[in-house]
Write a protein that holds these residues in place. Structure first.
Motif, mmCIF file in Angstrom:
data_model
loop_
_atom_site.group_PDB
_atom_site.id
_atom_site.type_symbol
_atom_site.label_atom_id
_atom_site.label_comp_id
_atom_site.label_asym_id
_atom_site.label_seq_id
_atom_site.Cartn_x
_atom_site.Cartn_y
_atom_site.Cartn_z
ATOM 1 N N LEU A 310 32.848 51.677 37.216
ATOM 2 C CA LEU A 310 31.630 52.268 37.746
ATOM 3 C C LEU A 310 31.547 53.722 37.318
ATOM 4 C CD1 LEU A 310 32.202 49.770 39.632
ATOM 5 C CD2 LEU A 310 30.859 50.984 41.350
ATOM 6 N N VAL A 311 30.349 54.142 36.937
ATOM 7 C CA VAL A 311 30.058 55.511 36.521
ATOM 8 C C VAL A 311 28.853 55.970 37.326
ATOM 9 C CG1 VAL A 311 29.380 56.997 34.588
ATOM 10 C CG2 VAL A 311 30.923 55.054 34.204
ATOM 11 N N PRO A 312 28.865 57.189 37.883
ATOM 12 C CA PRO A 312 27.660 57.671 38.565
ATOM 13 C C PRO A 312 26.440 57.484 37.677
ATOM 14 C CG PRO A 312 29.463 59.214 38.906
ATOM 15 C CD PRO A 312 29.952 58.198 37.902
ATOM 16 N N ALA A 313 25.381 56.908 38.212
ATOM 17 C CA ALA A 313 24.202 56.553 37.407
ATOM 18 C C ALA A 313 23.682 57.754 36.637
ATOM 19 C CB ALA A 313 23.105 55.984 38.304
ATOM 20 N N GLY A 314 23.419 57.537 35.347
ATOM 21 C CA GLY A 314 22.857 58.582 34.501
ATOM 22 C C GLY A 314 23.869 59.431 33.767
ATOM 23 N N TYR A 315 25.159 59.300 34.117
ATOM 24 C CA TYR A 315 26.193 60.074 33.437
ATOM 25 C C TYR A 315 26.667 59.340 32.184
ATOM 26 C CZ TYR A 315 26.739 63.484 37.185
ATOM 27 O OH TYR A 315 26.523 64.500 38.084
ATOM 28 N N ASN A 316 26.968 60.111 31.144
ATOM 29 C CA ASN A 316 27.440 59.531 29.900
ATOM 30 C C ASN A 316 28.912 59.155 30.009
ATOM 31 O OD1 ASN A 316 24.988 59.832 28.521
ATOM 32 N ND2 ASN A 316 25.468 61.948 27.967
ATOM 33 N N LEU A 317 29.256 58.042 29.398
ATOM 34 C CA LEU A 317 30.633 57.601 29.297
ATOM 35 C C LEU A 317 31.069 57.825 27.856
ATOM 36 C CD1 LEU A 317 32.893 56.197 30.938
ATOM 37 C CD2 LEU A 317 32.011 54.013 30.070
ATOM 38 N N GLN A 318 32.157 58.576 27.652
ATOM 39 C CA GLN A 318 32.576 58.945 26.314
ATOM 40 C C GLN A 318 34.037 58.586 26.083
ATOM 41 O OE1 GLN A 318 31.716 63.172 26.472
ATOM 42 N NE2 GLN A 318 29.730 62.872 25.466
ATOM 43 N N GLN A 319 34.373 58.310 24.830
ATOM 44 C CA GLN A 319 35.755 58.075 24.455
ATOM 45 C C GLN A 319 36.404 59.400 24.071
ATOM 46 O OE1 GLN A 319 38.384 55.814 21.049
ATOM 47 N NE2 GLN A 319 36.304 55.073 21.413
ATOM 48 N N LYS A 320 37.577 59.673 24.639
ATOM 49 C CA LYS A 320 38.267 60.930 24.369
ATOM 50 C C LYS A 320 39.764 60.758 24.598
ATOM 51 C CE LYS A 320 38.269 65.842 25.610
ATOM 52 N NZ LYS A 320 37.658 66.879 26.499
ATOM 53 N N ASP A 321 40.550 61.121 23.597
ATOM 54 C CA ASP A 321 42.011 61.117 23.714
ATOM 55 C C ASP A 321 42.562 59.770 24.190
ATOM 56 O OD1 ASP A 321 42.020 63.815 22.956
ATOM 57 O OD2 ASP A 321 41.832 64.490 25.044
ATOM 58 N N GLY A 322 42.031 58.692 23.646
ATOM 59 C CA GLY A 322 42.553 57.373 23.979
ATOM 60 C C GLY A 322 42.155 56.854 25.344
ATOM 61 N N ARG A 323 41.085 57.375 25.905
ATOM 62 C CA ARG A 323 40.608 56.913 27.207
ATOM 63 C C ARG A 323 39.100 57.098 27.257
ATOM 64 N NH1 ARG A 323 43.558 62.207 29.546
ATOM 65 N NH2 ARG A 323 41.794 63.651 29.544
ATOM 66 N N LEU A 324 38.474 56.572 28.293
ATOM 67 C CA LEU A 324 37.062 56.817 28.544
ATOM 68 C C LEU A 324 36.941 57.880 29.612
ATOM 69 C CD1 LEU A 324 35.622 53.180 28.587
ATOM 70 C CD2 LEU A 324 35.739 54.788 26.672
ATOM 71 N N GLU A 325 35.899 58.703 29.509
ATOM 72 C CA GLU A 325 35.793 59.848 30.399
ATOM 73 C C GLU A 325 34.325 60.138 30.717
ATOM 74 O OE1 GLU A 325 36.413 64.465 29.445
ATOM 75 O OE2 GLU A 325 38.321 63.352 29.543
ATOM 76 N N THR A 326 34.075 60.568 31.946
ATOM 77 C CA THR A 326 32.768 61.087 32.316
ATOM 78 C C THR A 326 32.981 62.326 33.179
ATOM 79 O OG1 THR A 326 30.595 60.548 33.274
ATOM 80 C CG2 THR A 326 32.521 59.681 34.411
ATOM 81 N N THR A 327 32.148 63.329 32.994
ATOM 82 C CA THR A 327 32.387 64.618 33.651
ATOM 83 C C THR A 327 31.106 65.211 34.237
ATOM 84 O OG1 THR A 327 32.021 65.831 31.575
ATOM 85 C CG2 THR A 327 34.288 65.195 32.100
ATOM 86 N N ASN A 328 31.293 66.057 35.225
ATOM 87 C CA ASN A 328 30.241 66.943 35.717
ATOM 88 C C ASN A 328 30.801 68.360 35.628
ATOM 89 O OD1 ASN A 328 29.091 68.690 38.037
ATOM 90 N ND2 ASN A 328 27.573 67.056 37.799
ATOM 91 N N ASN A 329 30.421 69.060 34.585
ATOM 92 C CA ASN A 329 31.002 70.379 34.325
ATOM 93 C C ASN A 329 30.563 71.424 35.339
ATOM 94 O OD1 ASN A 329 32.413 69.503 32.036
ATOM 95 N ND2 ASN A 329 30.595 69.749 30.753
ATOM 96 N N GLN A 330 29.397 71.244 35.929
ATOM 97 C CA GLN A 330 28.894 72.235 36.881
ATOM 98 C C GLN A 330 29.825 72.389 38.078
ATOM 99 O OE1 GLN A 330 24.966 71.419 38.377
ATOM 100 N NE2 GLN A 330 24.871 73.291 39.588
ATOM 101 N N TYR A 331 30.323 71.240 38.567
ATOM 102 C CA TYR A 331 31.176 71.277 39.754
ATOM 103 C C TYR A 331 32.638 70.953 39.449
ATOM 104 C CZ TYR A 331 26.677 71.278 42.128
ATOM 105 O OH TYR A 331 25.413 71.592 42.540
ATOM 106 N N GLY A 332 32.969 70.712 38.183
ATOM 107 C CA GLY A 332 34.361 70.495 37.810
ATOM 108 C C GLY A 332 34.900 69.125 38.151
#
Length: 455
Positions: A310-332
């Motif tokens: 599950l990913v918060p709706a609207g957030y991008n899912l990206q491949q990075k360093d051998g894993r999948l990742e999603t981030t919110n940079n504003q709040y860390g």
């Protein structure tokens, strides 16, 4: 000689699967994709009732030929089946009507079907699962349903909760509703019925073949209205997929739907779980956000393993360093997902390795010291029909909170898919944070906590 026999067996299975692929069709009706198969005649097609979105607009496609219009000839609501008919024969191959015994537990089965809008068919392997029969010696749909879901199904016009089923240990893909379920000798045993939505994941089963005789003699009419509950309760194959795919090594994830927590909670009853674990986490989060039930999640499923994230709706899912990742940079906030296939004898070591992978500086070092939060964690793994899930929460001396889900799934006799997921918070949330911060924090935490496997 042993090698030759093994090769011969493998080759024979390939022939059986190829023959089965010549008896299936793609079906599009209204807002739904599904699979069907030819039965008794070159223009009779068996499909599931729940996959018919518009009874006046049903089209079928055999192999790479043109789409053909089909009409509904028969309906059997209790078994969620319809019999379609085209104006002319569309294929020279079809399944016959000979009887075969009910397969035993762990018997290998397979199906061939179309995954959502894919143009090409693919196969999926299963085994017959062990499921306690509460109403006799034969499993019925009621045996598979949690009480809350059973009550919802019984309010619908179809299917009957007394319908006889085979529980499938495996992962039915979206779009496989109506696909034939077959043994390795090529015998038709049942009709794939999609699967009950169990929160984010699905539980798969098939309708027993003997209902086809009832279908052929039925005089029922198509239901006047399709309840919206079918979309929540069953993995009906709605065309709400936007085609998003992302790869991680040999694994391919596809976004299959967007759901609210309320929709997921309807079938899985997450909020009613034990006082420790997700039930406690739900109550804790409710202090900070009043929007939990309406929070939306993009749900991705890995095609072969059934790993569901599950990913918060609207957030991008990206491949990075051998894993999948999603981030919110504003709040860390950051979430990472990982999956690997390992031998069963390495399960415990893999669990520890994934735990360390997910929790940098877990053992101290220059970072914070983490400590286990038993009130918001599962005291021990939760074992479901074909997998186990361990959900854990850690607090730290410097404020961050980690919600971590680790699950494994037995895929066959020698290997296991092993998966891990984690969400990071850069601080401990308080009531003094803004509404926006609290809402985003909550949806990230829930996304990690609800990660799991389909059966």
């Amino acid at each position: 000689m042993l090698v030759l026999l093994a090769f011969s067996s493998h080759s024979q299975t390939g022939i059986v699967k190829k023959n089965a692929s010549q008896k299936i069709v793609r079906i599009i009706s209204g807002d739904r994709y599904s699979t069907g198969f030819l039965w008794k005649k070159g223009n009779w097609i068996v499909a599931t009732l729940h996959s018919i979105g518009d009874p006046d607009k049903v089209i079928v496609k055999y192999n790479n030929n043109a789409f053909k219009k089909a009409v509904i000839r028969k309906v059997l609501k209790s078994a969620d089946l319809v019999l379609l008919e085209t104006g002319e024969n569309i294929a020279p191959y079809f399944f016959d009507n000979h009887d075969v015994p009910t397969p035993g537990i762990d018997t290998r089965l397979f199906t061939v079907g179309y995954y959502l809008d894919n143009q090409n068919y693919q196969d999926v392997d299963f085994e017959v699962g062990l499921l306690q029969a509460n109403s006799g010696n034969t499993n019925i749909l009621k045996d598979l349903l949690p009480p809350a879901v059973e009550r919802s199904v019984e309010k619908l016009d179809f299917p009957s909760t007394n319908t006889q089923i085979l529980f499938l240990k495996g992962h039915l893909l979206h779009g496989f509703s109506g696909a034939p379920v077959i043994d390795l000798n090529g015998n038709l045993l049942g009709i794939a019925d999609g699967g009950l939505e169990n929160g984010a994941a699905n539980i798969s089963w098939c309708i027993k073949k003997h209902y086809l005789n009832q279908l052929e003699s039925s005089s029922e009419s198509f239901p006047s209205g399709s309840s919206s509950a079918t979309k929540i309760l069953f993995a009906a194959d709605y065309r709400n997929d936007d085609g998003i795919r992302i790869s991680l090594g040999d694994f391919v994830f596809r976004k299959i739907k967007t759901s609210t927590f309320n929709e997921l909670n309807t079938t899985a009853q997450y909020s009613n779980e034990e006082k420790t674990g997700l039930g406690a986490m739900y109550q804790y989060m409710s202090q900070f956000s009043s929007k939990i039930n309406s929070m939306k999640f993009d749900i991705y499923s890995e095609i072969k393993s059934g790993y569901t994230i599950l990913v918060p709706a609207g957030y991008n899912l990206q491949q990075k360093d051998g894993r999948l990742e999603t981030t919110n940079n504003q709040y860390g906030f950051k979430m990472i997902y990982q999956i690997s296939k390992i031998n069963t004898e390495n399960l415990n070591q893999s669990f520890l390795s994934n735990q360390k992978f997910l929790m940098p500086e877990f053992e101290g070092g220059s970072g914070p010291v983490w400590y286990f939060n038993p009130q918001a964690s599962y005291a021990k793994p939760i074992f479901t029909i074909n997998n186990r899930v361990q959900r854990m929460v850690y607090n730290s001396t410097k404020g961050p909170i980690i919600v971590q889900t680790i699950a494994d799934k037995q895929s066959d006799a020698t290997s296991t898919y092993f998966t891990a997921s984690s969400a990071y918070s850069s601080y401990t949330l308080t009531l003094q944070n803004t509404d926006a911060e609290r809402d985003i924090w909550t949806v990230f935490m829930l996304s990690s906590y609800l990660t799991t496997f389909s059966n």
